[in-house]
Design an enzyme around this catalytic site. Structure first.
Site, PDB file in Angstrom:
ATOM      1  N   GLU A  55     -22.249   3.449   0.383  1.00  0.00           N
ATOM      2  CA  GLU A  55     -22.740   1.379   0.590  1.00  0.00           C
ATOM      3  C   GLU A  55     -21.235   1.107   0.377  1.00  0.00           C
ATOM      4  O   GLU A  55     -21.378  -0.203   1.325  1.00  0.00           O
ATOM      5  CB  GLU A  55     -24.258   1.294   0.448  1.00  0.00           C
ATOM      6  N   THR A  93     -31.092   1.529   5.361  1.00  0.00           N
ATOM      7  CA  THR A  93     -31.490   2.655   3.301  1.00  0.00           C
ATOM      8  C   THR A  93     -31.071   0.667   2.311  1.00  0.00           C
ATOM      9  O   THR A  93     -29.707   0.160   3.086  1.00  0.00           O
ATOM     10  CB  THR A  93     -31.275   3.534   3.038  1.00  0.00           C
ATOM     11  N   CYS A 148       0.509  -1.335  -0.081  1.00  0.00           N
ATOM     12  CA  CYS A 148       0.152   0.090  -0.171  1.00  0.00           C
ATOM     13  C   CYS A 148       0.685   1.313   0.379  1.00  0.00           C
ATOM     14  O   CYS A 148       1.192   1.615   0.781  1.00  0.00           O
ATOM     15  CB  CYS A 148      -0.756   0.319   1.022  1.00  0.00           C
ATOM     16  N   THR A 186     -30.820  -4.449   7.522  1.00  0.00           N
ATOM     17  CA  THR A 186     -29.840  -4.738   6.766  1.00  0.00           C
ATOM     18  C   THR A 186     -28.705  -5.481   7.215  1.00  0.00           C
ATOM     19  O   THR A 186     -27.409  -6.286   7.299  1.00  0.00           O
ATOM     20  CB  THR A 186     -29.209  -4.038   6.141  1.00  0.00           C
ATOM     21  N   THR A 245     -26.586   1.355  10.236  1.00  0.00           N
ATOM     22  CA  THR A 245     -27.585   1.369   8.861  1.00  0.00           C
ATOM     23  C   THR A 245     -27.979   2.972   8.899  1.00  0.00           C
ATOM     24  O   THR A 245     -28.092   2.944  10.198  1.00  0.00           O
ATOM     25  CB  THR A 245     -28.275  -0.110   9.641  1.00  0.00           C
ATOM     26  N   TYR A 246     -28.054   2.621   8.085  1.00  0.00           N
ATOM     27  CA  TYR A 246     -29.166   3.960   7.577  1.00  0.00           C
ATOM     28  C   TYR A 246     -30.526   3.713   7.256  1.00  0.00           C
ATOM     29  O   TYR A 246     -31.440   4.378   7.230  1.00  0.00           O
ATOM     30  CB  TYR A 246     -29.127   4.326   6.543  1.00  0.00           C
TER      31      TYR A 246
END
Length: 666
Positions: free
Chosen positions: A635, A561, A300, A570, A558-559
């Site tokens: 997301e 959605t 990296c 989810t 989580t939202y």
């Protein structure tokens, strides 16, 4: 030496600046960690007041209660041009006190023009080009009329004659200009951004070749307008940006990507600063170097560059940046543990830790030090995975991120073309945005939602034998996932070889591990996160608490959605992603139904998860674009956050289990 090796990482040869150390000053009783978190020394290696790492020059900063600001500190003589002196000037710009930043900007402005006015060649790659001078000293008040001495003083490298653009003084000026470029674009404080832009414009007007960005975007995968801008009106995001800048003397690109999820970013910043700057068994320079070793294992470039800068910021010996042959034997002895935790953690044994605790006193590791080293290695292995998985671009002051060849004006910020996902504005306060254009694929979302609904509503009664069988099936299936090839990372393999042993050593599918090793499946009921947390609490209590909170935040984030759908649970999807990562590394949970993985994770998503988790340096735009095309980039960033945390936990479980066994047998 590899010709593609990035110049900042060759810090001994080029000693380039990226992050600025904090002198030991005191402002009305406020310590450096309170006014600016850029720590410079380990608590176990304290220096006398006013002394910068003991062996370095004492800081010329002083505080006057009558003026309520620092006394002026500028390089009034060109002979004072050293890397350390330049660092002290830039450090003032990361202070949260606007008055201190203002004075620092004045000092920096005066010093920059003194440096550049001096007898330097044109700052570009053409050694035969005519010199461009800044004009007479009367053109700008405060300029020094004395030309730069033909020998520049430096405490860290031999002085050279500055009649070549590759001389040490010229390199100092070049990197100072690159730092100005970074600050003019990536600083959350508008006063610093504006003044740095003004300095660059003034220098250009004086016919000085200034750096221009090669690529200004934060990520090569995520469109610019998906990420909070530096001057965002979102108070939470700007507060986190400012906090990160004060802590690290820069606002990193990876932090801006994490800013898509402010709740997690806050947890990350708290944990990261404690790992690198709080009290602990290891000195600060050891911590930074361990981070370099960890990031190099996953090739990296971005993270190695940052941690090299952090290492120098903490007063690290530049000789160490030549590679493992130039570091203490004690630190070099971590190479095997680094290799195993990064690629095949199931091979870590109690004997590996016993070997580290034996030998002479100078090279012997204590259990408390090893616990901290394991956490650092796993943290930066996971962070390297995140940087690869989100396509984080090099910082603007990295040699490959700017150029002195362009003469077409001050830095520009051309718009990048959007990649995968939608390109519509995000309402970050609510964690949502308007529907993306790829509505023709919305049927895939509906199928996924229906599968999640059924899993949540229908509890399947599965025997222990059946759970074991399904785990083995999933483990075998994971070993046949195709990993797309990719070009090598920036810098090439030789760039990282100095920091790692056996650079060809890499991930091997757990299902295909050597039969003679007789390595059993890691059963979580025998050693789980609670056990690892207990071990860390004994040696590293505050960080253990922070890690626990960070895991919970990433796992439970989580939202409600999913793509364009609202009020979606989810939980099962997030659990499947986490379990799939652990499965690939041989960790089994007896209470989990592994058939959920195949039901909820489509093949492109599995390819992405395995690539990022096992071969992160092979992550490409195509792999990123290949999964969840109808989903938001935020997301996808959340998926990467989960991969970071799940993969870090894998390393901690294997590493701390072996350390626990070592302590029991001692």
């Amino acid at each position: 030496m590899d010709q593609n090796a990035t110049s900042l990482s060759l810090a001994l040869e080029k000693h380039e600046l990226s992050c600025i150390p904090t002198p030991h000053y005191n402002i009305n009783g406020i310590t450096p960690s309170e006014s600016s978190s850029c720590r410079v020394d380990a608590t176990s290696q304290s220096s006398p007041p006013g002394d910068w790492h003991g062996s370095r020059r004492s800081s010329n900063f002083s505080y006057s209660s009558e003026r309520d600001v620092f006394d002026d500190y500028a390089l009034e003589s060109p002979e004072e041009l050293t890397y350390d002196a330049a660092q002290r000037l830039f450090e003032q710009l990361s202070n949260k006190d606007e008055a201190i930043r203002k004075l620092g900007l004045n000092n920096l402005t005066r010093s920059i023009f003194i440096w550049v006015k001096s007898d330097f060649p044109q700052l570009d790659s053409n050694e035969n080009s005519p010199r461009q001078r800044l004009g007479s000293a009367s053109d700008r008040r405060g300029w020094d009329k004395t030309p730069l001495s033909r020998q520049a003083s430096s405490e860290s490298a031999p002085a050279t004659v500055p009649n070549s653009p590759h001389s040490e003084p010229a390199r100092i000026v070049q990197q100072a200009l690159a730092s100005l470029l970074r600050l003019s674009i990536r600083c959350p404080f508008s006063d610093v951004r504006d003044r740095c832009s003004e300095i660059l414009r003034d220098l250009k007007d004086k016919n000085v070749v200034i750096p221009t960005p090669v690529r200004v975007d934060v990520s090569r995968f995520i469109p610019r307008d998906e990420i909070h801008p530096i001057d965002t009106d979102d108070e939470q995001a700007h507060s986190l940006y400012s906090e990160s800048f004060i802590q690290n003397c820069r606002l990193e690109h990876m932090v801006m990507v994490m800013g898509l999820h402010p709740q997690y970013l806050q947890q990350f910043l708290d944990t990261n600063v404690h790992l690198l700057q709080s009290s602990g068994a290891l000195s600060y320079e050891y911590r930074s170097y361990i981070a370099i070793m960890a990031a190099a294992r996953h090739q990296c470039t971005y993270l190695v560059h940052l941690m090299e800068a952090q290492f120098l910021l903490q007063g690290g010996n530049r000789e160490w940046l030549k590679g493992l042959d130039h570091i203490p034997a004690k630190l070099r002895a971590l190479s095997k543990l680094n290799r195993l935790l990064a690629h095949r953690p199931w091979l870590v044994t109690a004997q590996d830790f016993k070997d580290l605790t034996e030998g002479d006193a100078a090279s012997r590791w204590q259990h408390s030090q090893l616990a901290q080293a394991v956490v650092l290695l796993c943290h930066f292995h996971g962070l390297a995975i995140f940087c690869h998985g989100t396509g984080v671009n090099l910082e603007l002051d990295h040699s490959k991120a700017h150029s002195f060849h362009t003469r077409s004006g001050s830095p520009t910020t051309p718009r990048s073309k959007p990649t995968s996902g939608s390109n519509t504005p995000v309402d970050f306060r609510q964690g949502r945005k308007s529907p993306p254009p790829q509505i023709e694929q919305i049927g895939d979302v509906e199928v996924l939602m229906e599968r999640m609904r059924k899993l949540q509503e229908e509890e399947e009664d599965v025997t222990t034998e059946e759970r074991n069988r399904r785990f083995e099936i999933e483990k075998e299936e994971a070993s046949y996932s195709l990993i797309p090839g990719a070009s090598g990372p920036v810098g090439g393999a030789a760039y990282f070889a100095r920091y790692v042993e056996d650079p060809q050593f890499s991930y091997q599918d757990f299902a295909k591990r050597d039969a003679h090793a007789e390595i059993p499946t890691f059963r979580a009921q025998d050693y789980n996160w609670d056990h690892a947390f207990t071990v860390m609490t004994g040696y590293y209590g505050e960080v253990a608490e922070l890690l626990d909170e960070k895991y919970k935040t990433a796992y439970n984030l989580t939202y409600k959605t999913l793509a364009t759908r609202d009020n979606v649970d989810t939980t099962s999807l997030r659990r499947a992603i986490w379990m799939y990562v652990h499965c690939m590394y041989g960790i089994m949970y007896d209470d989990y139904n592994y058939s959920e993985v195949n039901q909820l994770l489509e093949r492109p998503l599995k390819v992405f998860i395995k690539t990022v988790s096992c071969f992160p340096e092979k992550t490409t735009q195509a792999v990123y674009d290949g999964f969840w095309k109808q989903f938001r980039h935020s997301e996808k960033v959340h998926v990467n956050i989960m991969l970071l945390e799940a993969r870090m936990q894998v390393g901690l479980l294997y590493g701390l289990r072996a350390l626990t066994q070592c302590m029991r047998e001692s």
